[in-house]
Design an enzyme around this catalytic site. Structure first.
Site, PDB file in Angstrom:
ATOM      1  N   GLY A   1      -3.326 -14.231  12.112  1.00  0.00           N
ATOM      2  CA  GLY A   1      -4.409 -13.703  11.306  1.00  0.00           C
ATOM      3  C   GLY A   1      -5.530 -14.723  11.186  1.00  0.00           C
TER       4      GLY A   1
ATOM      5  N   GLY B   1       1.896 -17.116   8.946  1.00  0.00           N
ATOM      6  CA  GLY B   1       1.881 -18.574   8.906  1.00  0.00           C
ATOM      7  C   GLY B   1       2.266 -19.254  10.205  1.00  0.00           C
TER       8      GLY B   1
ATOM      9  CE1 TYR C   1      -3.688  -2.322  -0.323  1.00  0.00           C
ATOM     10  CE2 TYR C   1      -2.824  -3.386   1.643  1.00  0.00           C
ATOM     11  CZ  TYR C   1      -3.688  -3.385   0.549  1.00  0.00           C
ATOM     12  OH  TYR C   1      -4.528  -4.450   0.333  1.00  0.00           O
TER      13      TYR C   1
HETATM   14  C1  LIG Z   1      -9.050 -11.756   5.391  1.00  0.00           C
HETATM   15  C2  LIG Z   1      -7.722 -11.073   5.564  1.00  0.00           C
HETATM   16  C3  LIG Z   1      -7.684  -9.697   5.613  1.00  0.00           C
HETATM   17  C4  LIG Z   1      -6.463  -9.019   5.832  1.00  0.00           C
HETATM   18  N1  LIG Z   1      -6.450  -7.655   5.965  1.00  0.00           N
HETATM   19  C5  LIG Z   1      -5.315  -7.021   6.352  1.00  0.00           C
HETATM   20  C6  LIG Z   1      -5.343  -5.636   6.710  1.00  0.00           C
HETATM   21  O1  LIG Z   1      -6.374  -4.961   6.712  1.00  0.00           O
HETATM   22  N2  LIG Z   1      -4.161  -5.062   7.075  1.00  0.00           N
HETATM   23  C7  LIG Z   1      -2.986  -5.778   7.107  1.00  0.00           C
HETATM   24  O2  LIG Z   1      -1.933  -5.217   7.436  1.00  0.00           O
HETATM   25  N3  LIG Z   1      -2.958  -7.105   6.806  1.00  0.00           N
HETATM   26  C8  LIG Z   1      -4.085  -7.730   6.469  1.00  0.00           C
HETATM   27  N4  LIG Z   1      -4.062  -9.094   6.238  1.00  0.00           N
HETATM   28  C9  LIG Z   1      -2.837  -9.853   6.473  1.00  0.00           C
HETATM   29  C10 LIG Z   1      -2.835 -10.438   7.894  1.00  0.00           C
HETATM   30  O3  LIG Z   1      -2.670  -9.395   8.853  1.00  0.00           O
HETATM   31  C11 LIG Z   1      -1.691 -11.444   8.081  1.00  0.00           C
HETATM   32  O4  LIG Z   1      -0.483 -10.813   7.746  1.00  0.00           O
HETATM   33  C12 LIG Z   1      -1.875 -12.697   7.220  1.00  0.00           C
HETATM   34  O5  LIG Z   1      -3.161 -13.256   7.411  1.00  0.00           O
HETATM   35  C13 LIG Z   1      -0.810 -13.750   7.573  1.00  0.00           C
HETATM   36  O6  LIG Z   1      -0.932 -14.161   8.914  1.00  0.00           O
HETATM   37  P1  LIG Z   1      -1.561 -15.598   9.274  1.00  0.00           P
HETATM   38  O7  LIG Z   1      -0.726 -16.605   8.534  1.00  0.00           O
HETATM   39  O8  LIG Z   1      -1.442 -15.743  10.763  1.00  0.00           O
HETATM   40  O9  LIG Z   1      -2.991 -15.594   8.789  1.00  0.00           O
HETATM   41  C14 LIG Z   1      -5.269  -9.771   5.980  1.00  0.00           C
HETATM   42  C15 LIG Z   1      -5.325 -11.161   5.878  1.00  0.00           C
HETATM   43  C16 LIG Z   1      -6.525 -11.817   5.702  1.00  0.00           C
HETATM   44  C17 LIG Z   1      -6.553 -13.315   5.666  1.00  0.00           C
END
Ligand SMILES: Cc1cc2nc3c(=O)[nH]c(=O)nc-3n(C[C@H](O)[C@H](O)[C@H](O)COP(=O)(O)O)c2cc1C
Length: 364
Positions: A318, A297, A178
């Site tokens: 996440g 992850g 972004y």
């Molecule tokens: C549905 C969804 C929406 C997300 N929206 C954002 C967001 O608004 N801002 C951001 O910095 N990252 C966003 N992410 C990235 C997550 O913060 C995170 O980095 C990503 O899910 C990887 O972490 P995880 O493996 O624990 O899910 C989003 C991820 C998902 C799955």
């Protein structure tokens, strides 16, 4: 077996009950770009997280890039968010708001036909999610210096609004391709003024944003999110400038006494890409003197391990938080996790949003 994830931690004057952080996640339930009671329910259900970082919230009308995402620039939006912060605080939780400007990932459909803005007129050649569905991104308008200064002010106003709305702090979204990330990347930023060229110039806007925000929010209530090894998607690719740029940014961050630095690991698929840092926490833990959150992850086991190894202080989860409102309790019980339904990540309404049961509800 003791779990480092479940140990409390102090972010300066803010005491977190544990190190399980809810990562910011856009869920597109803010009808009319205003937070609502459904969102309050969702966040309150997840209040046992050591800290919740809200979904990205646009700092101005110009900053928007998706439908039904909340803003933090109008009085109505501040009122909407108050329901969320009240509900989280009633459950004993802590919550920061993520300040977001999508830059060139927006689309003219959001701006009455006007172009989205960016450091340079370079099309990311990806898709923007518009009110009419996915559309090709466009070549953005190159920001003038007064326009950049206005965006810095918009971050500041939005941060003040977040505090007025009851948030415990703010996270500057400087990652994931972004606007601020677009400034850092030499393939997205080919400016020849003080915002482009050298590493220092490409990083400048972030520090202007931090300096502006800390006039209205104590710096120990400001976090920053970076994704140094992002590669592919949104027109962001690593090159020989990438690691020196992020090394500089992280080192400069030591001059501030921030709440935390929030980093994302390289995607496993990209670990062998030339010029990528495949182990983000390992590289930046020794360079950064403050509190470090790592994300990307992680599971219960690897989350406990990364803290035990001294490579991070906290772990942001996440997707595991989407399907498990009581993720902290499930870790404490070594319980199975529920799978989240990706088809409902951005779908309207309560389904796949506030209807994932807790362990106690499943067992009842
Ligand atoms: C549905 C969804 C929406 C997300 N929206 C954002 C967001 O608004 N801002 C951001 O910095 N990252 C966003 N992410 C990235 C997550 O913060 C995170 O980095 C990503 O899910 C990887 O972490 P995880 O493996 O624990 O899910 C989003 C991820 C998902 C799955």
């Amino acid at each position: 077996m003791s779990q480092p994830l479940l140990e409390p931690i102090k972010l300066h004057d803010l005491e977190l009950n544990n190190r399980v952080i809810m990562a910011p996640m856009t869920r597109s339930r803010a009808v009319g770009n205003v937070a609502n009671s459904l969102m309050a329910t969702y966040y309150a259900q997840r209040a046992s997280a050591g800290l919740i970082i809200s979904e990205g919230s646009q700092i101005s009308e110009q900053a928007v890039g998706y439908i039904n995402t909340p803003g933090i620039y109008s009085a109505e939006q501040v009122e909407g968010w108050k329901q969320v912060t009240d509900a989280v605080h009633k459950e004993g939780g802590k919550i920061f708001l993520q300040l977001w400007h999508v830059g060139r990932m927006s689309h003219p459909d959001f701006h009455g036909g006007k172009l989205p803005v960016a450091p340079s007129p370079i099309n990311p050649n990806d898709k923007a999610y518009t009110p009419e569905g996915f559309k090709d991104t466009v070549t953005p308008h190159e920001l003038t210096i007064p326009e950049i200064k206005q965006i810095v002010q918009d971050f500041k106003t939005a941060a003040r609004n977040a505090i007025d709305a009851g948030f415990d702090g703010v996270e500057v979204h400087a990652s994931n391709g972004y606007l601020l990330h677009q400034f850092f990347v030499s393939t997205a930023n080919v400016r020849t003024d003080e915002y482009g060229g050298s590493v220092k110039n490409r990083a400048r806007i972030l520090f202007e944003v931090l300096d502006a925000i800390r006039e209205v929010v104590p710096q120990h209530r400001i976090g920053v999110r970076l994704n140094p090894s992002m590669h592919g998607g949104f027109g962001i690719t690593v090159n020989e400038d990438t690691i020196p740029t992020f090394d500089y940014i992280v080192e400069q961050m030591n001059k501030y006494s921030l709440a935390y630095l929030h980093l994302t690991e390289a995607s496993p698929a990209n670990k062998d890409v030339p010029h990528i840092e495949p182990q983000v926490a390992k590289r930046y833990r020794p360079l950064y003197t403050g509190n470090l959150i790592i994300n990307g992850g992680f599971k219960q086991k690897t989350g406990n391990q990364v803290i035990a190894d001294g490579d991070a202080d906290m772990v942001a989860f996440g997707v595991p938080f989407i399907g498990n409102p009581d993720l902290v309790e499930r870790f404490a019980e070594n319980a199975e996790l529920q799978q989240a339904d990706p088809g409902k990540f951005y779908a309207p309404g309560p389904e796949g949003y506030v209807d994932y049961p807790t362990l106690a509800e499943v067992e009842a």
